[in-house]
Design an enzyme around this catalytic site. Structure first.
Site, PDB file in Angstrom:
ATOM      1  N   HIS A 320       0.767  -1.176   0.025  1.00 35.89           N
ATOM      2  CA  HIS A 320       0.110   0.007   0.069  1.00 35.89           C
ATOM      3  C   HIS A 320       0.934   1.152   0.017  1.00 35.89           C
ATOM      4  O   HIS A 320       0.165   2.518  -0.569  1.00 35.89           O
ATOM      5  CB  HIS A 320      -0.910  -0.071   0.921  1.00 35.89           C
ATOM      6  CG  HIS A 320      -2.316  -0.824   1.022  1.00 35.89           C
ATOM      7  ND1 HIS A 320      -2.194  -2.279   1.220  1.00 35.89           N
ATOM      8  CD2 HIS A 320      -3.406  -0.506   0.338  1.00 35.89           C
ATOM      9  CE1 HIS A 320      -3.501  -2.594   0.999  1.00 35.89           C
ATOM     10  NE2 HIS A 320      -4.252  -1.817   0.519  1.00 35.89           N
ATOM     11  N   GLY A 321       1.881   1.231   0.363  1.00 36.56           N
ATOM     12  CA  GLY A 321       2.911   2.455   0.650  1.00 36.56           C
ATOM     13  C   GLY A 321       4.125   2.129   1.001  1.00 36.56           C
ATOM     14  O   GLY A 321       4.368   1.257   1.862  1.00 36.56           O
TER      15      GLY A 321
END
Length: 461
Positions: A320-321
């Site tokens: 996700h990041g």
């Protein structure tokens, strides 16, 4: 370019439909591939090269895997090289600066950051091309010999920006044999309109409340304001992401593709296990099929099962990041899922339904705090505000104002999040339904014409 933009709705999409449906069937994948490249190149034209390189590489790796009499060792080497190549591209653009920042902090260095913008959809098309190579290796799919068809699969703009992640073995047949029809097109319009309304009318508006609350330091927030803020964020990210998934599924139907569902009323869950069966279903399915099960799944005892779950959720968070809060977010859910799997679900089953639901919602909201704030100090401060540990009152006049001005919107968000009968299918469409969906579309467009706030939270993933 995004689906909820006037340029896409009134210029790009109509032009693609005209080209697609006026072209012979044999070149329609070429139309989809070329227009997808235009869509992808609109914001950052140079990054089209990355997609083309990735596509060509996995196309040729697939052909190598399909060679007869190739030893199993060589096949494994090809898969390994392909996966390393794909992950190297993804890591360079998505995680290089994260790695440099941590090396600088750990060793007191001053290595300059790359500061490269993240290519649109790279996390999604990387996973899709990896699924292709693995499916060909396993024998669940044949190697694609037409580069245009393979390129259409990788770059397909309806689901390029935010999924759902489409595994190759679920769409291989549709690349060659799909049927477009008026009924399917109408269903696609209906689904796209629902997604557009969820994104523009619901997610964007509740996002304004979250922006107002999160702009203040958590240490100054009353307890109820902090809870209202994270509830607003939970609704924003759900309707934002599920709205885009609905639009993607609708666009796929208009072109004859049937994508799998990506959300199933996640805020009705009664456990975290249930939540992750309903939220971002395509990502969970990908990790289960290509990571969890190959690691051994739950077949070799509790310790290895725990290891496998933690690896999957560490990767899920990192996907996700490039930030520690996403890793913490993934591990947070991984630990809860382990506890539920071993004994938590048995305990929950003895509790009333509403207690199970409250349990799940509270843990989900705490998770969204970890997701929303990248700075550890802000995470701790916001959780402290939610717990009432920041020496602030339970509420103040601003809390009342936030509740009063958003009461109707919050009521609508709750109602739309609840289970209900499927909205009218194509065969059931009446004049009233057509008027209703037309009204939703016009209302969303009117909002877009006048709005300056139109973020897409998952755009950076």
């Amino acid at each position: 370019m995004v689906f909820s933009g006037l340029l896409f709705l009134f210029l790009f999409l109509p032009a693609v439909f005209i080209l697609y449906y006026c072209s012979p069937r044999r070149i329609r994948n070429l139309i989809l591939f070329s227009t997808s490249l235009i869509f992808y190149a609109w914001g950052e034209p140079v990054y089209i090269v990355i997609m083309l390189v990735s596509t060509l590489a996995d196309y040729f790796f697939g052909l190598l895997l399909d060679k007869p009499k190739l030893s199993n060792f060589k096949r494994k080497c090809i898969v390994a090289v392909s996966i390393v190549f794909s992950l190297t591209l993804l890591s360079y653009f998505k995680y290089a600066d994260f790695l440099i920042q941590n090396i600088n902090a750990l060793f007191g260095l001053d290595i300059p950051l790359t500061e490269l913008p993240l290519p649109i959809g790279i996390s999604f098309y990387t996973f899709q091309s990896m699924s292709y190579i693995i499916d060909v290796y396993r024998g669940t799919a044949r190697a694609q010999r037409n580069w245009i068809d393979f390129g259409a699969y990788v770059a397909l703009f309806p689901q390029l920006v935010a999924g759902p992640i489409v595994k190759y073995n679920t769409i291989a047949e549709q690349l060659h044999n799909r049927s477009e029809s008026i009924e399917l097109f109408a269903e696609g319009i209906r689904r796209f309109t629902i997604g557009l309304a969820k994104k523009v009318l619901l997610a964007n508006n509740i996002g304004l409340l979250w922006d107002s609350i999160s702009s203040s330091h958590p240490g100054s927030l009353p307890m109820l304001t902090a809870w209202l803020g994270i509830i607003a964020f939970a609704f924003q990210i759900y309707f934002d992401f599920s709205g885009y998934s609905d639009m993607a599924i609708g666009l796929g139907l208009m072109f004859g593709f049937r994508f799998n569902e990506n959300f199933n009323k996640p805020y009705t869950s009664q456990s975290i296990t249930d939540f992750w069966r309903r939220w971002h279903i395509s990502l969970g399915s990908w990790f289960r099929e290509y990571v969890y099960i190959p690691l051994g799944g739950n077949r070799h005892g509790l310790l290895k099962q725990a290891r496998n779950i933690l690896i999957v959720w560490l990767l899920t968070g990192f996907w996700h990041g490039a930030s520690w809060n996403f890793i913490l977010w993934g591990l947070y859910f991984g630990i809860i899922l382990m506890i539920e799997k071993w004994w938590g679900l048995k305990l929950l089953s003895a509790l009333p339904r509403w207690v199970r639901h409250v349990y799940a919602i509270i843990l989900i909201l705490v998770g969204w705090v970890l997701f929303a704030f990248e700075t550890p100090s802000l995470i701790v401060a916001y959780l402290s505000a939610m717990a009432g540990f920041n020496d602030q009152p339970l509420w103040n006049t601003e809390t009342g104002y936030f509740f009063y001005t958003n009461a109707v919107l919050l009521f609508v968000l709750v109602i739309v999040s609840l289970p209900k009968k499927q909205w009218a299918r194509t065969s059931e469409l009446s004049l009233l339904h057509l008027v209703w969906y037309g009204f939703l579309f016009l209302l969303a467009v009117a909002y877009l014409v006048d709005a300056t706030f139109n973020p897409f939270l998952y755009f950076r993933f």
